[in-house]
Design an enzyme around this catalytic site. Sequence first.
Site, PDB file in Angstrom:
ATOM      1  CG  ASP A   1       8.185  -1.129   2.703  1.00 49.30           C
ATOM      2  OD1 ASP A   1       7.112  -1.333   3.277  1.00 49.30           O
ATOM      3  OD2 ASP A   1       8.543  -1.761   1.676  1.00 49.30           O
TER       4      ASP A   1
ATOM      5  CD  GLU B   1      23.432  15.270   7.253  1.00 50.20           C
ATOM      6  OE1 GLU B   1      22.615  15.827   6.480  1.00 50.20           O
ATOM      7  OE2 GLU B   1      24.281  14.449   6.851  1.00 50.20           O
TER       8      GLU B   1
END
Length: 546
Positions: free
Chosen positions: A215, A263
């Site tokens: 956002d 990751e």
Amino acid sequence: MSTLRTPASTPRTTDPDWWRDAVVYQVYPRSFADSDGDGLGDLAGVTSRVPYLGSLGVDAIWLSPFFPSPLADGGYDVADYRDVDERLGTLTDFDELVRAAHEHDIRVIVDIVPNHTSDEHEWFRAALAAGPGSPERARYVFRDGSGPDGAEPPSDWVSNFGGSAWTRVPDGQWYLHLFAPEQPDLDWTNPEVRRDFEETLRFWSDRGVDGFRVDVAHGLAKDLSTPYRPSNEQALPLDGSDPLYDRDEVHDIFASWRRVLDEYDPPRAAVAEAWAPAPRRVLYARPTELGQAFNFDLLEAPFDAAAFRTIIERNLASSEQSGASSTWVLSNHDVVRHATRYGLPEGTDTDAWLMTDGTTPPLDRERGLRRARAATLLVLALPGSSYVYQGEELGLHEAAAIPRDLLQDPKWVRTGHTVKGRDGCRVPIPWTETGPSFGFGPVAPHLPQPADFGAWSVEAESGDETSTLSLYRAALAARRRLQRGESLVWTEGGADGVVAFARHDGWRSVTNFGPEPVPLPPGAVIVSSGPVADGVLPGETTVWLA
Ligand code: NOJ
């Protein structure tokens, strides 16, 4: 041994590039399905509709915020980034939703709101309690006021919802909020803020989330040096010189987010909500940052052949440049639904139109829907990913006549009751032809639905071959079979106002934007947005040919 982190739940298929051409269905959770009868949609409601989303044929769902929130801005005021609002369920309900979606091979994207927290977030409460100069205040943007006694805001910056972007607290300091006063802006130069959001990304990724929608991605970096410069957001400068939006420093934040997203195996996807001009928007979409950025150009464009063609060309060129794939959006929870926009005279100010409860100028509902179907089918033939907003697959129009005392959007109050805001596209969607909320739940919904909603319900449209729901189902099934590669070749439309392009292996899309019929190019019809027969492509209609 791999050092990559493995989440709790994974989808059935493993393509790491799934997001490049996904059809992503946006769920506004409070208005999707109410399973516990409190009038508010919830996560168990979404889970109960996963089979529907599976049969619709979407690849992913994006959940607008479902986190604990006092709802000052529809959930975009988050009080705790790592929990579920108790009115919407629990973390266990969330895990169940992810599991059900993955079982249908549907990915899950959650909405991260990093520009501001809720004023009920524990950090903001601590900031108020701790007072000026404290480390607690340094997570936000607190400043002394201007004028002899500091009684004036530090600058003349205005909030996106109207009024000053600064609010004064009892000890005399002011804090910055680009949106409502209940949404204080964080200070992203503070390392603690950065670390904490990275933990939030891991928290949801560990639970099996496949991607994030970010956002106000263009708002995190601000130039707070004094004297404060006026913001010229409206002009959308091309050079990053605005003090509040789209500043160059923001990219370092997203580069570190990318390291976190990587990751995981597969790496988590992300899409930026960045209201910036196309040449700068691509920066957020680089593979070293979020990977994709929303292209909102079609949200602002008329139903017009030249406008569509220009926007498509520009965005395909941009995505080639960034290495991202393009994104296409016709509707979302912030704008008047596209069936309605296209049924109003070109240039209509939709804020003013909503203030007349949708009476002036009159809406041509049929034409709007015809055009919306044509635009959707065109967009679904484009390379890249497409975002579908809940209810557009039913051909819903904006609910323009919500009684004023029931409006929830902060814009309504902040503009002194001159702009109604976005509630008209956030009305709970109809599932059945009858019932107290047309199948949304067992009781009246939190926003009232139009009386004719039953005719637009999933139930009513499911058995009707000509319905908008049937069109979406057919188009998504065909797209799944056909979609590959990221290029298109423009072809001769054969008439003015016709936009035609070929993808691969003979798959073509032809849209007649004009009102009059044109000759239908040769080929077998795969799917069309309206009736095509006898070699004729009617006005305001798209057809896919093979
Ligand atoms: C963009 C969101 O889409 C909108 O609904 C919200 O009001 C603002 N950001 C503030 O978070």
